[in-house]
Design an enzyme around this catalytic site. Structure first.
Site, PDB file in Angstrom:
ATOM      1  N   TYR A 196       0.737  -1.239  -0.058  1.00  0.00           N
ATOM      2  CA  TYR A 196       0.046   0.114  -0.088  1.00  0.00           C
ATOM      3  C   TYR A 196       0.847   1.240   0.072  1.00  0.00           C
ATOM      4  CZ  TYR A 196      -3.194   3.532   2.237  1.00  0.00           C
ATOM      5  OH  TYR A 196      -4.098   4.558   2.435  1.00  0.00           O
ATOM      6  N   LYS A 227       1.347   3.966  -2.973  1.00  0.00           N
ATOM      7  CA  LYS A 227       1.220   5.552  -2.671  1.00  0.00           C
ATOM      8  C   LYS A 227       2.319   6.338  -2.948  1.00  0.00           C
ATOM      9  CE  LYS A 227      -3.079   5.365  -1.493  1.00  0.00           C
ATOM     10  NZ  LYS A 227      -4.459   6.065  -2.453  1.00  0.00           N
ATOM     11  N   ILE A 242      -7.869   7.943  10.037  1.00  0.00           N
ATOM     12  CA  ILE A 242      -8.916   8.846  10.226  1.00  0.00           C
ATOM     13  C   ILE A 242      -9.811   8.046  11.152  1.00  0.00           C
ATOM     14  CG2 ILE A 242     -10.855   9.836   8.796  1.00  0.00           C
ATOM     15  CD1 ILE A 242      -8.938   9.806   6.510  1.00  0.00           C
TER      16      ILE A 242
HETATM   17  N1  SER Z   1      -5.319   4.393   7.794  1.00  0.00           N
HETATM   18  C1  SER Z   1      -4.579   3.554   6.495  1.00  0.00           C
HETATM   19  C2  SER Z   1      -4.029   2.572   7.077  1.00  0.00           C
HETATM   20  O1  SER Z   1      -3.971   2.239   8.269  1.00  0.00           O
HETATM   21  C3  SER Z   1      -3.254   4.566   6.549  1.00  0.00           C
HETATM   22  O2  SER Z   1      -3.421   5.359   5.478  1.00  0.00           O
HETATM   23  O3  SER Z   1      -3.634   1.754   6.200  1.00  0.00           O
END
Ligand code: SER
Length: 315
Positions: A141, A145, A171
């Site tokens: 991931y 990014k 978030i």
């Molecule tokens: N909240 C995301 C994650 O934990 C971080 O971008 O993968």
């Protein structure tokens, strides 16, 4: 004046579901087209099924509604991504390429592309991590990014596609559930605290991570998208910060409201991911360029989460 028509890709997700509602308040329900790979149970406005890997389908929907802006939120996050590395790369990268090409071919006015604290890695300075720094992600991931940030910058420089991006911290919101992330514990904990007065954290008690309240994350997104083009000087992705805390600190804050709340710790494979990420972020550049400022710290966030989730429990 041309009217804005907005397409949200990944609108059923943690951010997408809240962003859809907020953008509908700003632009009007029919000007915001929600889309996802799965049907929405109770759509609150126009909804289309879209798999972001299906470029023909994307083209069709963009033409059908005369789309002028795209928020591309569909991605596989850090923890889930590790279970299927190549599949995650495929969705995260080829999904982005489809959106960037579409934006170039159809002269889309603006694109939003979220990046993440997952772009950082074990050799990144972990405290008050600066805007321009070492990017050594250890998750697929995070790798997607980093690559995505450079590709969006490339499309801006080479083709003038106005792509804007922030590196979201974890978030936290009451409106929706996250899925597949390493920071998800900070949402789960509220549901378990209210349902069972107990939570077992999959991260250890001293693991500090950067976090942001949903209200602030959505406002940051919209403020960046509304900023004059000249003020958006970073075309990879802006560092964004609001608060940082450990599992132990959030548990103590919850105990102020729910005194019998019990926290325990059982770190799993997500601990290594969290350990590779910063403790806190320096977002001075976002503050200077387009006036970012958070409204929620840990105390305000915990209070607001408990208030809103208790209301949901009552109804
Ligand atoms: N909240 C995301 C994650 O934990 C971080 O971008 O993968």
């Amino acid at each position: 004046m041309k009217t804005d028509k907005i397409l949200i890709i990944g609108a059923n997700g943690q951010i997408g579901s809240v962003l859809t509602e907020t953008l509908r308040e700003h632009y009007g329900t029919d000007s915001v087209i929600a889309s996802d790979i799965r049907e929405k149970e109770e759509p609150t406005g126009p909804f289309e099924l879209i798999n972001v890997l299906d470029k023909d389908r994307l083209n069709e929907v963009v033409d059908q509604y005369g789309i002028t802006q795209i928020y591309h939120l569909a991605a596989i996050l850090s923890a889930k991504g590790e279970l299927n590395p190549l599949g995650t790369w495929d969705i995260n990268m080829n999904g982005l390429f489809n959106i960037l090409e579409l934006a170039r071919e159809k002269s889309i006015d603006k694109v939003f592309y979220p990046s993440s604290i997952a772009v950082f890695g074990p050799t990144t300075p972990p405290n008050q991590t600066p805007q321009d720094t070492v990017l050594t992600p250890t998750t697929v991931y995070g790798m997607s990014k980093v690559a995505g940030e450079y590709w969006t910058n490339y499309y801006y420089l080479k083709y003038g596609v106005d792509v804007r991006s922030v590196r979201y911290p974890g978030i936290i919101g009451y409106q929706s559930m996250p899925g597949g992330g390493t920071t998800d514990y900070a949402v789960d904990i509220f549901h378990e605290a209210l349902d069972n007065s107990a939570y077992t954290s999959f991260l250890d008690k001293d693991t500090a991570l950067p976090m942001i309240y949903m209200e602030d994350a959505i406002r940051a997104t919209i403020e960046l998208m509304h900023a004059d083009e000249a003020r958006v000087k970073v075309r990879t992705s802006y560092n964004l910060a609001a608060m940082s805390f450990t599992p132990e600190q959030i548990a103590q804050e919850i105990q102020k409201h729910i005194p019998d709340f019990k926290m325990s710790y059982a770190p799993d494979y997500r601990q290594a991911i969290a350990d590779s990420w910063p403790n806190s972020i320096d977002d001075q550049v976002a503050r200077q360029d387009w006036g970012w400022k958070e409204q929620f710290g840990l105390g305000e966030m915990v209070q607001d989460m408990l208030k809103n989730l208790s209301k949901k429990l009552v109804v």
